[in-house]
Design a protein around this motif. Structure first.
Motif, short mmCIF file in Angstrom:
data_model
loop_
_atom_site.label_atom_id
_atom_site.label_comp_id
_atom_site.label_asym_id
_atom_site.label_seq_id
_atom_site.Cartn_x
_atom_site.Cartn_y
_atom_site.Cartn_z
N TRP A 182 0.83 -1.20 0.00
CA TRP A 182 0.00 0.00 0.00
C TRP A 182 0.87 1.26 0.00
CZ3 TRP A 182 -0.59 4.20 3.24
CH2 TRP A 182 -1.73 5.00 3.01
N LEU A 183 1.89 1.29 0.83
CA LEU A 183 2.78 2.46 0.90
C LEU A 183 3.49 2.69 -0.43
CD1 LEU A 183 4.34 1.78 4.42
CD2 LEU A 183 2.92 3.76 3.84
N LEU A 184 3.94 1.62 -1.06
CA LEU A 184 4.62 1.71 -2.35
C LEU A 184 3.69 2.31 -3.41
CD1 LEU A 184 6.88 1.02 -4.40
CD2 LEU A 184 5.89 -1.29 -4.53
N GLN A 185 2.51 1.76 -3.53
CA GLN A 185 1.58 2.22 -4.55
C GLN A 185 1.15 3.66 -4.29
OE1 GLN A 185 -1.63 -0.59 -4.96
NE2 GLN A 185 -0.24 -2.31 -5.35
N ARG A 186 0.91 3.97 -3.03
CA ARG A 186 0.50 5.34 -2.68
C ARG A 186 1.59 6.34 -3.04
NH1 ARG A 186 2.23 9.01 0.25
NH2 ARG A 186 0.85 10.72 0.86
N THR A 187 2.84 6.02 -2.73
CA THR A 187 3.93 6.95 -2.97
C THR A 187 4.14 7.20 -4.46
OG1 THR A 187 5.01 6.23 -0.92
CG2 THR A 187 6.36 7.42 -2.51
N VAL A 188 4.11 6.15 -5.26
CA VAL A 188 4.30 6.31 -6.69
C VAL A 188 3.16 7.15 -7.28
CG1 VAL A 188 4.39 5.10 -8.91
CG2 VAL A 188 5.66 4.21 -6.94
N ALA B 2 2.33 0.83 -14.42
CA ALA B 2 1.02 1.02 -15.04
C ALA B 2 0.34 2.31 -14.56
CB ALA B 2 0.12 -0.18 -14.74
N PHE B 3 0.86 2.90 -13.48
CA PHE B 3 0.25 4.13 -12.97
C PHE B 3 0.55 5.33 -13.86
CE2 PHE B 3 0.47 2.65 -8.23
CZ PHE B 3 -0.37 1.59 -8.54
N GLY B 4 1.65 5.26 -14.62
CA GLY B 4 2.06 6.40 -15.43
C GLY B 4 3.51 6.25 -15.86
N ALA B 5 4.13 7.36 -16.19
CA ALA B 5 5.52 7.34 -16.68
C ALA B 5 6.47 7.16 -15.50
CB ALA B 5 5.82 8.62 -17.43
N ILE C 207 12.97 10.43 -2.08
CA ILE C 207 12.02 10.08 -1.01
C ILE C 207 11.99 8.57 -0.85
CG2 ILE C 207 10.60 12.12 -1.42
CD1 ILE C 207 8.59 10.37 -2.91
N GLY C 208 11.43 8.13 0.27
CA GLY C 208 11.15 6.73 0.47
C GLY C 208 9.66 6.50 0.37
N THR C 209 9.20 5.39 0.94
CA THR C 209 7.77 5.08 0.90
C THR C 209 7.15 5.07 2.29
OG1 THR C 209 8.21 2.69 0.99
CG2 THR C 209 8.05 3.70 -1.18
N ASP C 210 7.90 5.46 3.32
CA ASP C 210 7.46 5.28 4.70
C ASP C 210 6.62 6.43 5.26
OD1 ASP C 210 8.92 2.96 4.63
OD2 ASP C 210 10.60 3.74 5.81
N CYS C 211 6.38 7.47 4.47
CA CYS C 211 5.74 8.67 5.01
C CYS C 211 4.40 8.94 4.34
CB CYS C 211 6.66 9.87 4.83
SG CYS C 211 6.00 11.40 5.54
N PRO C 212 3.30 8.42 4.91
CA PRO C 212 1.98 8.69 4.32
C PRO C 212 1.55 10.14 4.45
CG PRO C 212 1.76 7.51 6.39
CD PRO C 212 3.23 7.54 6.08
N ALA C 213 2.26 10.91 5.28
CA ALA C 213 1.93 12.33 5.42
C ALA C 213 2.53 13.17 4.30
CB ALA C 213 2.44 12.85 6.77
#
Length: 224
Positions: free
Chosen positions: A48-54, A83-86, A117-123
């Motif tokens: 989830w964090l990976l997909q959200r960040t990208v 698949a989300f984009g470029a 950036i990393g993927t650990d920050c949902p904020a």
């Protein structure tokens, strides 16, 4: 005189975004959370964090996005992000976190700078990336500190390797040591915000309050 400058910049130039990420493999991702979530739940949260960040980086639209993969870039979850984009995929080099971030900066596809950036920050949101890109227009670097003493974003125009040398990665001294390195290099940098990230079990309730949809990834935590 080098200083951390909170003033926003004006004109926006295109800058690259480099995302350093691990594949959501049970037992290998977010291992500090395994006691609370289990290996499968932790891997699902990393997905989830990976997909959200990208997706967030693409929405920010500040420049080209590269996903630097820890593990095989052909992993299905990395392929899905394309698949989300470029999104370009690159393999992270060996070495500590500083070595890997420096390589991402050196390999920037733009001459105007890169945000790492990393993927650990949902904020961390698209507006933070846009603001950081603006600040690079008249600063040598921009850093978004984390509440735990690290940072969730660093951006530079030209990456001096000394910024990443002799830093106690994973400790609460990372941001303080980074400020010392930047000052020693006579850099002018900006710290536009301080955010929180998800590293330890104590961070989970805050995550669930902020992003309730994450609960469905971590059923083991709810049942414990």
């Amino acid at each position: 005189m080098p200083r951390a400058n909170p003033e926003p910049a004006g004109r926006v130039e295109r800058v690259a975004v480099a995302i350093l990420a691990r594949a959501p493999i049970p037992g290998q991702a977010k291992t500090r959370l395994i006691p609370a979530l289990g290996a499968e739940g932790t891997a699902n949260l990393q997905r989830w964090l990976l997909q959200r960040t990208v997706a967030m980086a693409l929405v920010a639209d500040v420049g080209p996005v590269t996903l630097w993969c820890a593990g095989d870039p052909r992993h299905p979850d990395f392929a899905l992000c394309r698949a989300f984009g470029a999104v370009s995929l690159r393999l992270q080099p060996p070495g500590d976190l500083g070595r890997r971030m420096h390589e991402a900066l050196c390999q920037s596809p733009t001459p105007t700078g890169t945000l790492v950036i990393g993927t650990d920050c949902p904020a961390l949101g698209a507006t933070h990336l846009q603001d950081a890109a603006r600040r690079l227009d008249n600063h040598d670097a921009v850093v978004v500190p984390a509440e735990d003493g690290g940072y969730v974003l660093i951006g530079t125009r030209s990456p001096p390797p000394a910024v990443f040398g002799d830093v106690e990665w994973g400790s609460d001294q990372v941001m303080a040591q980074t400020r010392q390195r930047l000052a020693a290099l006579d850099c002018r940098w900006s710290e536009p915000a301080t955010l929180w990230d998800v590293d330890r079990p104590d961070d989970l309730e805050r995550l669930f309050a902020c992003c309730p949809e994450t609960r469905r990834f971590v059923k083991q935590y709810e049942d414990s």
